[in-house]
Design a protein around this motif. Structure first.
Motif, PDB file in Angstrom:
ATOM      1  N   VAL A 108      63.579  24.261  -6.715  1.00  0.00           N
ATOM      2  CA  VAL A 108      62.965  25.556  -7.003  1.00  0.00           C
ATOM      3  C   VAL A 108      62.550  25.583  -8.463  1.00  0.00           C
ATOM      4  CG1 VAL A 108      63.239  28.055  -6.998  1.00  0.00           C
ATOM      5  CG2 VAL A 108      64.433  26.679  -5.284  1.00  0.00           C
ATOM      6  N   GLY A 109      61.289  25.913  -8.724  1.00  0.00           N
ATOM      7  CA  GLY A 109      60.792  26.013 -10.090  1.00  0.00           C
ATOM      8  C   GLY A 109      59.282  26.112 -10.083  1.00  0.00           C
ATOM      9  N   HIS A 117      57.800  18.682  -8.687  1.00  0.00           N
ATOM     10  CA  HIS A 117      57.332  18.946  -7.321  1.00  0.00           C
ATOM     11  C   HIS A 117      56.548  17.751  -6.778  1.00  0.00           C
ATOM     12  CE1 HIS A 117      58.692  23.046  -6.864  1.00  0.00           C
ATOM     13  NE2 HIS A 117      58.044  23.460  -7.927  1.00  0.00           N
ATOM     14  N   ARG A 118      55.839  17.046  -7.672  1.00  0.00           N
ATOM     15  CA  ARG A 118      55.105  15.856  -7.243  1.00  0.00           C
ATOM     16  C   ARG A 118      56.061  14.805  -6.682  1.00  0.00           C
ATOM     17  NH1 ARG A 118      52.311  14.108  -5.541  1.00  0.00           N
ATOM     18  NH2 ARG A 118      51.352  12.367  -6.624  1.00  0.00           N
ATOM     19  N   LEU A 119      57.218  14.636  -7.317  1.00  0.00           N
ATOM     20  CA  LEU A 119      58.185  13.652  -6.814  1.00  0.00           C
ATOM     21  C   LEU A 119      58.751  14.084  -5.470  1.00  0.00           C
ATOM     22  CD1 LEU A 119      60.192  12.606 -10.005  1.00  0.00           C
ATOM     23  CD2 LEU A 119      58.445  11.305  -8.789  1.00  0.00           C
ATOM     24  N   TRP A 120      59.051  15.377  -5.328  1.00  0.00           N
ATOM     25  CA  TRP A 120      59.546  15.875  -4.034  1.00  0.00           C
ATOM     26  C   TRP A 120      58.475  15.653  -2.968  1.00  0.00           C
ATOM     27  CZ3 TRP A 120      62.999  16.591  -7.593  1.00  0.00           C
ATOM     28  CH2 TRP A 120      64.292  17.035  -7.266  1.00  0.00           C
ATOM     29  N   HIS A 121      57.222  15.859  -3.337  1.00  0.00           N
ATOM     30  CA  HIS A 121      56.111  15.636  -2.414  1.00  0.00           C
ATOM     31  C   HIS A 121      56.053  14.173  -1.988  1.00  0.00           C
ATOM     32  CE1 HIS A 121      51.550  15.255  -1.755  1.00  0.00           C
ATOM     33  NE2 HIS A 121      51.995  15.941  -0.734  1.00  0.00           N
ATOM     34  N   MET A 122      56.195  13.268  -2.944  1.00  0.00           N
ATOM     35  CA  MET A 122      56.164  11.840  -2.642  1.00  0.00           C
ATOM     36  C   MET A 122      57.317  11.436  -1.723  1.00  0.00           C
ATOM     37  SD  MET A 122      55.148  10.342  -6.413  1.00  0.00           S
ATOM     38  CE  MET A 122      55.552   8.663  -5.942  1.00  0.00           C
ATOM     39  N   ALA A 123      58.466  12.115  -1.864  1.00  0.00           N
ATOM     40  CA  ALA A 123      59.627  11.814  -1.022  1.00  0.00           C
ATOM     41  C   ALA A 123      59.541  12.500   0.331  1.00  0.00           C
ATOM     42  CB  ALA A 123      60.908  12.240  -1.741  1.00  0.00           C
ATOM     43  N   GLY A 124      58.517  13.340   0.514  1.00  0.00           N
ATOM     44  CA  GLY A 124      58.358  14.039   1.785  1.00  0.00           C
ATOM     45  C   GLY A 124      59.290  15.221   1.947  1.00  0.00           C
ATOM     46  N   VAL A 125      59.768  15.773   0.829  1.00  0.00           N
ATOM     47  CA  VAL A 125      60.745  16.861   0.876  1.00  0.00           C
ATOM     48  C   VAL A 125      60.090  18.162   0.417  1.00  0.00           C
ATOM     49  CG1 VAL A 125      62.989  17.670   0.048  1.00  0.00           C
ATOM     50  CG2 VAL A 125      62.584  15.219   0.383  1.00  0.00           C
ATOM     51  N   PRO A 126      60.189  19.246   1.188  1.00  0.00           N
ATOM     52  CA  PRO A 126      59.646  20.529   0.753  1.00  0.00           C
ATOM     53  C   PRO A 126      60.334  21.041  -0.509  1.00  0.00           C
ATOM     54  CG  PRO A 126      60.042  20.550   3.118  1.00  0.00           C
ATOM     55  CD  PRO A 126      60.689  19.304   2.582  1.00  0.00           C
ATOM     56  N   SER A 127      59.595  21.818  -1.281  1.00  0.00           N
ATOM     57  CA  SER A 127      60.134  22.440  -2.488  1.00  0.00           C
ATOM     58  C   SER A 127      59.517  23.825  -2.615  1.00  0.00           C
ATOM     59  CB  SER A 127      59.820  21.584  -3.718  1.00  0.00           C
ATOM     60  OG  SER A 127      58.427  21.344  -3.835  1.00  0.00           O
ATOM     61  N   LEU A 128      60.053  24.628  -3.526  1.00  0.00           N
ATOM     62  CA  LEU A 128      59.598  26.012  -3.671  1.00  0.00           C
ATOM     63  C   LEU A 128      59.003  26.221  -5.051  1.00  0.00           C
ATOM     64  CD1 LEU A 128      62.545  28.026  -2.038  1.00  0.00           C
ATOM     65  CD2 LEU A 128      60.585  26.917  -0.954  1.00  0.00           C
ATOM     66  N   HIS A 129      57.744  26.597  -5.089  1.00  0.00           N
ATOM     67  CA  HIS A 129      57.062  26.896  -6.338  1.00  0.00           C
ATOM     68  C   HIS A 129      57.313  28.374  -6.641  1.00  0.00           C
ATOM     69  CE1 HIS A 129      53.591  27.825  -8.975  1.00  0.00           C
ATOM     70  NE2 HIS A 129      53.676  26.562  -9.326  1.00  0.00           N
ATOM     71  N   GLY A 130      58.345  28.631  -7.473  1.00  0.00           N
ATOM     72  CA  GLY A 130      58.720  30.004  -7.769  1.00  0.00           C
ATOM     73  C   GLY A 130      60.019  30.033  -8.537  1.00  0.00           C
ATOM     74  N   ALA A 131      60.651  31.210  -8.607  1.00  0.00           N
ATOM     75  CA  ALA A 131      61.874  31.383  -9.393  1.00  0.00           C
ATOM     76  C   ALA A 131      62.891  32.205  -8.615  1.00  0.00           C
ATOM     77  CB  ALA A 131      61.548  32.063 -10.722  1.00  0.00           C
ATOM     78  N   ILE A 139      62.482  36.580  -1.587  1.00  0.00           N
ATOM     79  CA  ILE A 139      61.709  35.660  -0.759  1.00  0.00           C
ATOM     80  C   ILE A 139      62.289  34.255  -0.874  1.00  0.00           C
ATOM     81  CG2 ILE A 139      59.428  34.664  -0.321  1.00  0.00           C
ATOM     82  CD1 ILE A 139      58.191  37.176  -1.467  1.00  0.00           C
ATOM     83  N   VAL A 140      62.677  33.872  -2.104  1.00  0.00           N
ATOM     84  CA  VAL A 140      63.310  32.571  -2.304  1.00  0.00           C
ATOM     85  C   VAL A 140      64.585  32.488  -1.482  1.00  0.00           C
ATOM     86  CG1 VAL A 140      64.370  31.022  -3.980  1.00  0.00           C
ATOM     87  CG2 VAL A 140      62.334  32.314  -4.610  1.00  0.00           C
ATOM     88  N   ARG A 141      65.396  33.529  -1.543  1.00  0.00           N
ATOM     89  CA  ARG A 141      66.650  33.545  -0.782  1.00  0.00           C
ATOM     90  C   ARG A 141      66.384  33.359   0.707  1.00  0.00           C
ATOM     91  NH1 ARG A 141      69.326  39.144   0.377  1.00  0.00           N
ATOM     92  NH2 ARG A 141      67.477  39.057   1.713  1.00  0.00           N
ATOM     93  N   ASP A 142      65.438  34.121   1.236  1.00  0.00           N
ATOM     94  CA  ASP A 142      65.156  34.037   2.667  1.00  0.00           C
ATOM     95  C   ASP A 142      64.688  32.649   3.070  1.00  0.00           C
ATOM     96  OD1 ASP A 142      65.849  36.694   2.882  1.00  0.00           O
ATOM     97  OD2 ASP A 142      63.785  37.435   2.920  1.00  0.00           O
ATOM     98  N   ILE A 143      63.843  32.024   2.232  1.00  0.00           N
ATOM     99  CA  ILE A 143      63.360  30.676   2.544  1.00  0.00           C
ATOM    100  C   ILE A 143      64.497  29.671   2.489  1.00  0.00           C
ATOM    101  CG2 ILE A 143      61.849  28.807   1.770  1.00  0.00           C
ATOM    102  CD1 ILE A 143      59.886  30.945   0.788  1.00  0.00           C
ATOM    103  N   ALA A 277      55.822  30.069  -3.264  1.00  0.00           N
ATOM    104  CA  ALA A 277      55.037  29.275  -2.317  1.00  0.00           C
ATOM    105  C   ALA A 277      55.827  28.031  -1.940  1.00  0.00           C
ATOM    106  CB  ALA A 277      53.703  28.866  -2.929  1.00  0.00           C
ATOM    107  N   PRO A 278      56.242  27.889  -0.679  1.00  0.00           N
ATOM    108  CA  PRO A 278      56.857  26.634  -0.263  1.00  0.00           C
ATOM    109  C   PRO A 278      55.809  25.532  -0.223  1.00  0.00           C
ATOM    110  CG  PRO A 278      56.608  28.112   1.612  1.00  0.00           C
ATOM    111  CD  PRO A 278      56.178  28.875   0.408  1.00  0.00           C
ATOM    112  N   LEU A 279      56.124  24.402  -0.826  1.00  0.00           N
ATOM    113  CA  LEU A 279      55.193  23.276  -0.899  1.00  0.00           C
ATOM    114  C   LEU A 279      55.600  22.184   0.079  1.00  0.00           C
ATOM    115  CD1 LEU A 279      54.902  22.987  -4.796  1.00  0.00           C
ATOM    116  CD2 LEU A 279      53.400  24.249  -3.231  1.00  0.00           C
TER     117      LEU A 279
END
Length: 299
Positions: A108-109, A117-131, A139-143, A277-279
């Motif tokens: 999250v960040g 986030h680029r590294l998480w993307h390369m690993a195929g792992v979703p991440s959250l663009h936010g705080a 919204i972060v909590r719910d996700i 935004a979940p990536l």
């Protein structure tokens, strides 16, 4: 890389607070900790989370050690960054991507954290663009707890909304801060084929810098195969002009070469309370109806 979604968090799970970029105030660390604990989570601060070295949260090797410790610890179920600023790019070569792929957990960040986030993307792992703190924290909590985000509607009254085209695009969402995306070209593999590109643009970047960043992404081939563009608010650019051009002229000129559906006026931006935004999750961008629909990021 194909990857199973991370497990959704449950009450009592452990999350790690880390500072991979610039340092945060003690008050912000306390606020972030309190928010996470109110969600029923246990919080572990990185050993160097409150270090300071100029504008950085301590030495590169110490910030990296905290990040990798969180990635490698099977008890930690999410990695929460305290702030952006500057410094994430310095860590890219040392992040344990193999450990992340074996034990996927969300990041999250936002802002400078786009580099990670680029590294998480390369690993195929979703991440959250936010705080985790601010008006969109729930919204972060719910996700994180496995919820599916509500569809995001563009605001046609927002400055820049007139850039919206028509059409519909389906693909995984990825992106973040424009400058950080451009600066990862040549540092990390960049494959956006089949993706919807999310862009948030910092007003500190003048029109020339926006032009350079988009041109670098385009000329490097990083945006080859992009199927759509989701454009956040252009806050701060409303009255800004450079020799007869505005931000709208630059974006029309550069993004227009992609010839894909573009939805502007989305509530993602470079401020203290960004919409989350979940990536790296499937999405549908409907520029005709003005809606971005996102899938769940955790299972």
């Amino acid at each position: 890389m194909s990857q199973e979604l991370p497990r959704a968090l449950s009450r009592g799970d452990l999350v790690a607070l880390v500072s991979p970029a610039s340092w945060s105030s003690e008050e912000w660390i306390e606020t972030s900790t309190a928010v996470l604990e109110c969600w029923g989570l246990r919080v572990r601060c990185g050993v160097h989370a409150d270090d300071r070295l100029g504008y950085l949260a301590g030495r590169d090797e110490d910030r990296l050690a905290d990040l990798n410790a969180a990635i490698r610890d099977p008890e930690v179920r999410a990695v929460i960054t305290l702030r952006g600023g500057c410094g994430s790019s310095r860590l890219l070569a040392g992040v344990d991507v193999d450990a992340l792929a074996k034990d996927p957990k969300p990041l999250v960040g936002y802002s400078d954290i786009t580099a990670l986030h680029r590294l998480w993307h390369m690993a195929g792992v979703p991440s959250l663009h936010g705080a985790v703190a601010g008006e969109h924290a729930e919204i972060v909590r719910d996700i994180l707890y496995g919820g599916t985000p509500a569809p995001v509607r563009a605001d046609p009254t927002q400055f820049g909304a007139e850039l919206t085209t028509g059409g519909r695009a389906v693909g995984k969402l990825f992106g973040g801060n424009l400058e950080m995306l451009a600066r990862s070209v040549g540092v990390l593999d960049f494959d956006m084929r089949g993706h919807v590109l999310l862009l948030e643009i910092n007003k500190l970047a003048g029109l020339g810098n926006v032009d350079r960043a988009l041109t670098q992404l385009l000329m490097s081939g990083a945006l080859d195969g992009v199927v759509g563009v989701a454009l956040g608010w252009l806050t701060g650019f409303e009255d800004y002009e450079d020799r007869g051009w505005t931000i709208l002229d630059v974006l029309r000129d550069r993004l227009g070469t992609l010839d894909v559906p573009l939805l502007a006026g989305l509530p993602f931006g470079h401020d203290s309370n960004p919409r989350v935004a979940p990536l790296n999750v499937p999405c549908t961008l409907d520029a005709d109806d003005g809606i971005l629909t996102l899938a769940a990021a955790l299972r």
